[in-house]
Scaffold this motif. Structure first.
Motif, PDB file in Angstrom:
ATOM      1  N   LEU A   4      59.397  30.691  12.594  1.00 20.20           N
ATOM      2  CA  LEU A   4      58.510  30.736  11.770  1.00 20.20           C
ATOM      3  C   LEU A   4      57.506  31.446  12.082  1.00 20.20           C
ATOM      4  O   LEU A   4      57.065  31.294  13.086  1.00 20.20           O
ATOM      5  N   ILE A   5      56.399  32.683  11.447  1.00 19.74           N
ATOM      6  CA  ILE A   5      55.685  33.550  11.714  1.00 19.74           C
ATOM      7  C   ILE A   5      53.738  33.243  11.116  1.00 19.74           C
ATOM      8  O   ILE A   5      54.339  33.016   9.514  1.00 19.74           O
ATOM      9  N   VAL A  34      47.651  27.881  11.265  1.00 15.82           N
ATOM     10  CA  VAL A  34      48.058  26.433   9.755  1.00 15.82           C
ATOM     11  C   VAL A  34      49.191  26.055  11.009  1.00 15.82           C
ATOM     12  O   VAL A  34      48.803  24.906  11.717  1.00 15.82           O
ATOM     13  N   ASN A  35      49.759  26.848  11.204  1.00 19.56           N
ATOM     14  CA  ASN A  35      51.384  26.664  11.864  1.00 19.56           C
ATOM     15  C   ASN A  35      51.583  27.585  12.824  1.00 19.56           C
ATOM     16  O   ASN A  35      51.501  29.325  12.442  1.00 19.56           O
ATOM     17  N   GLY A  36      51.635  26.596  14.032  1.00 19.95           N
ATOM     18  CA  GLY A  36      51.944  27.654  15.205  1.00 19.95           C
ATOM     19  C   GLY A  36      52.987  28.800  15.134  1.00 19.95           C
ATOM     20  O   GLY A  36      54.225  27.939  14.881  1.00 19.95           O
ATOM     21  N   SER A  37      52.927  30.025  15.544  1.00 24.41           N
ATOM     22  CA  SER A  37      54.126  30.898  15.082  1.00 24.41           C
ATOM     23  C   SER A  37      54.695  30.605  16.518  1.00 24.41           C
ATOM     24  O   SER A  37      54.415  30.785  17.678  1.00 24.41           O
ATOM     25  N   GLY A  65      56.628  29.191  22.134  1.00 31.22           N
ATOM     26  CA  GLY A  65      55.147  30.132  20.951  1.00 31.22           C
ATOM     27  C   GLY A  65      54.646  30.739  21.784  1.00 31.22           C
ATOM     28  O   GLY A  65      54.796  30.931  22.687  1.00 31.22           O
ATOM     29  N   PHE A  66      54.246  31.390  20.580  1.00 32.75           N
ATOM     30  CA  PHE A  66      53.524  33.078  20.847  1.00 32.75           C
ATOM     31  C   PHE A  66      52.321  33.302  20.180  1.00 32.75           C
ATOM     32  O   PHE A  66      52.557  32.812  18.964  1.00 32.75           O
ATOM     33  N   GLY A 102      52.407  31.709  23.747  1.00 31.26           N
ATOM     34  CA  GLY A 102      51.398  30.545  23.880  1.00 31.26           C
ATOM     35  C   GLY A 102      51.624  29.589  25.070  1.00 31.26           C
ATOM     36  O   GLY A 102      52.096  29.343  26.039  1.00 31.26           O
ATOM     37  N   GLN A 103      50.787  27.852  24.390  1.00 31.91           N
ATOM     38  CA  GLN A 103      50.993  27.096  25.733  1.00 31.91           C
ATOM     39  C   GLN A 103      51.516  27.151  26.982  1.00 31.91           C
ATOM     40  O   GLN A 103      51.505  26.683  27.428  1.00 31.91           O
ATOM     41  N   ASP A 104      50.268  27.676  27.547  1.00 28.10           N
ATOM     42  CA  ASP A 104      49.911  27.983  28.902  1.00 28.10           C
ATOM     43  C   ASP A 104      50.774  28.854  29.508  1.00 28.10           C
ATOM     44  O   ASP A 104      51.089  28.890  30.496  1.00 28.10           O
ATOM     45  N   SER A 105      51.077  29.766  28.915  1.00 27.79           N
ATOM     46  CA  SER A 105      52.510  31.450  29.265  1.00 27.79           C
ATOM     47  C   SER A 105      53.657  30.689  29.366  1.00 27.79           C
ATOM     48  O   SER A 105      53.676  30.941  29.842  1.00 27.79           O
ATOM     49  N   ARG A 106      54.232  29.408  29.356  1.00 24.84           N
ATOM     50  CA  ARG A 106      55.378  28.841  29.342  1.00 24.84           C
ATOM     51  C   ARG A 106      55.972  29.449  28.285  1.00 24.84           C
ATOM     52  O   ARG A 106      56.528  30.304  27.316  1.00 24.84           O
ATOM     53  N   LEU A 107      57.264  29.715  28.696  1.00 21.80           N
ATOM     54  CA  LEU A 107      59.062  30.565  28.200  1.00 21.80           C
ATOM     55  C   LEU A 107      59.367  29.536  26.403  1.00 21.80           C
ATOM     56  O   LEU A 107      59.508  30.650  25.589  1.00 21.80           O
ATOM     57  N   PHE A 108      59.096  28.758  27.172  1.00 21.07           N
ATOM     58  CA  PHE A 108      59.701  27.261  25.960  1.00 21.07           C
ATOM     59  C   PHE A 108      58.381  25.999  26.004  1.00 21.07           C
ATOM     60  O   PHE A 108      58.646  25.188  26.533  1.00 21.07           O
ATOM     61  N   GLY A 109      57.470  26.766  25.175  1.00 16.70           N
ATOM     62  CA  GLY A 109      55.975  25.813  25.353  1.00 16.70           C
ATOM     63  C   GLY A 109      56.175  24.984  24.526  1.00 16.70           C
ATOM     64  O   GLY A 109      55.257  23.490  24.368  1.00 16.70           O
TER      65      GLY A 109
END
Length: 382
Positions: free
Chosen positions: A28-29, A56-59, A82-83, A91-98
């Motif tokens: 989702l973007i 609204v929704n996190g990309s 998340g990005f 996103g999520q503190d630069s996690r690959l699969f945050g």
């Protein structure tokens, strides 16, 4: 036979000859333009225009997989990233699969048992009935500082989670997250929840507890990572505490094209340093009413109001009894099943000595007790 034993037994005897597997790429973007009337900058404040991602929704994008092990048993996994669509950063503190990262087993009659980075049961069961639901206002409609984590500012690491199937409308689950430290009780978490759906009525309740998370940071191996919440600018559990207890429940009732709901949550931060508290207790009672109306097949309208009654012990800087009120409105126009346009606005008023307004997606706190955020954007799903 316990649930864990049952899953283990099924895994042992499942016939491999029938194995079938599938992997789905999804995402989702959410991109938009946002205006905030007042954001603090140093000792002054002013209006802020932003190009937004995830208003609204996190990309996000993710991989979802399932392998048929036979006998109604499936191996499952989810890896979800998340990005920020505006700059491409993680996103999520630069996690690959945050956003999520877990694997487990699902059985057609027993439910699923999963291990990894996951949502707690307040998010799974109560959030869908709130205006913080992913199908409603989500990020911008979060309760102040996302104090109850209904907007999942924080995911739970090292989690083992069981979620049942639905039995005559009833569904339930429980989660335990390990500290991964020699001090077993430090930085661990557990939660549980349940929901019941019958005809137009939906009910849910949930509980979350975090123990000894005050010193958690991006290097902490335990269940929660407060630096992640701080990096996202969400507030949330960056409030910090020796112990957090958050619980609540809600209901939705659907009649024709309309759905009305009520959600209550209470969050108790024991031994907190939030708002200048010297290790005292900080609490939030959130009362939310919400409604959605399907005006036409393409148009959906939404409205929500949240009243948050706070209490802060042992602070010489802030008042003891802050209050926040927030009104949210949203209009969504569906261009197709996968693409829509949206417009939304949020207004928040804070009261209490030295407290200011701070809407979740504002870009910063206001210099006054009032703040307005408005956004237009689009969402594309794949």
């Amino acid at each position: 036979m316990t649930t864990v034993t049952a899953f283990a037994a099924l895994a042992t005897f499942a016939p491999a000859a029938h194995a079938q597997s599938s992997v789905t790429l999804y995402g989702l973007i959410d991109a938009g333009i946002s205006y905030t009337n007042n954001v603090a900058s140093g000792k002054s404040g002013g209006a802020l225009w932003q190009a937004t991602s995830g208003e609204v929704n996190g990309s996000r994008f993710g991989l979802r997989g399932s392998e048929d092990l036979g006998g109604g048993l499936h191996a499952i996994f989810v890896l979800e990233n998340g990005f920020n669509v505006q700059n491409g950063k993680l996103g999520q503190d630069s996690r690959l699969f945050g956003r999520q990262a877990y694997a487990g087993l699902a059985q057609d009659s027993l439910g699923s048992l999963t291990l990894g980075r996951q949502y707690d049961d307040l998010v799974d069961f109560v959030s869908p009935l709130s205006a913080t639901a992913g199908t409603f206002g989500d990020t911008g409609f979060a309760h102040p500082f996302d104090n109850d984590n209904l907007n999942h500012s924080l995911r739970i690491n090292n989690a083992v989670k069981y979620t049942s199937n639905t039995y005559s409308g009833l569904k339930f689950g429980a989660m335990y997250a390990f500290s991964n430290q020699s001090d077993f009780g430090t930085n661990r978490a557990y939660s549980f929840g349940a929901s019941y759906n019958t005809g137009p009525l939906a009910l849910a309740a949930g509980y979350l507890q975090l123990n000894n998370t005050q010193g958690a940071n991006s290097g902490s191996p335990g269940a929660v990572d407060l630096a992640e919440s701080t990096a996202n600018g969400k507030g949330g559990f960056a409030l910090g505490a020796d112990r957090l207890r958050s619980f609540g429940g809600g209901l939705n009732y659907t009649f024709g094209p309309a759905t009305a709901g009520f959600v209550f949550t209470r969050s108790e931060y024991a031994g907190s340093t939030a708002f200048g508290s010297q290790g005292g207790d900080v609490s939030f009672d959130n009362y939310e009413v919400n409604g959605k109306y399907q005006l036409t097949p393409a148009w959906i309208l939404g409205l929500a109001y949240t009243y948050t009654d706070g209490h802060v012990d042992q602070s010489t800087t802030y008042g003891a009894d802050p209050k926040w009120q927030q009104v949210n409105v949203q209009a969504v126009y569906r261009l197709s099943k996968r693409t829509d346009l949206y417009a939304e606005a949020m207004y928040q008023h804070a009261s209490g000595h030295n407290y200011v307004a701070f809407i979740n997606t504002a870009g910063g706190a206001s210099t006054t007790a009032n703040q307005v955020v408005s956004t237009v954007g689009m969402r594309a799903r794949f």
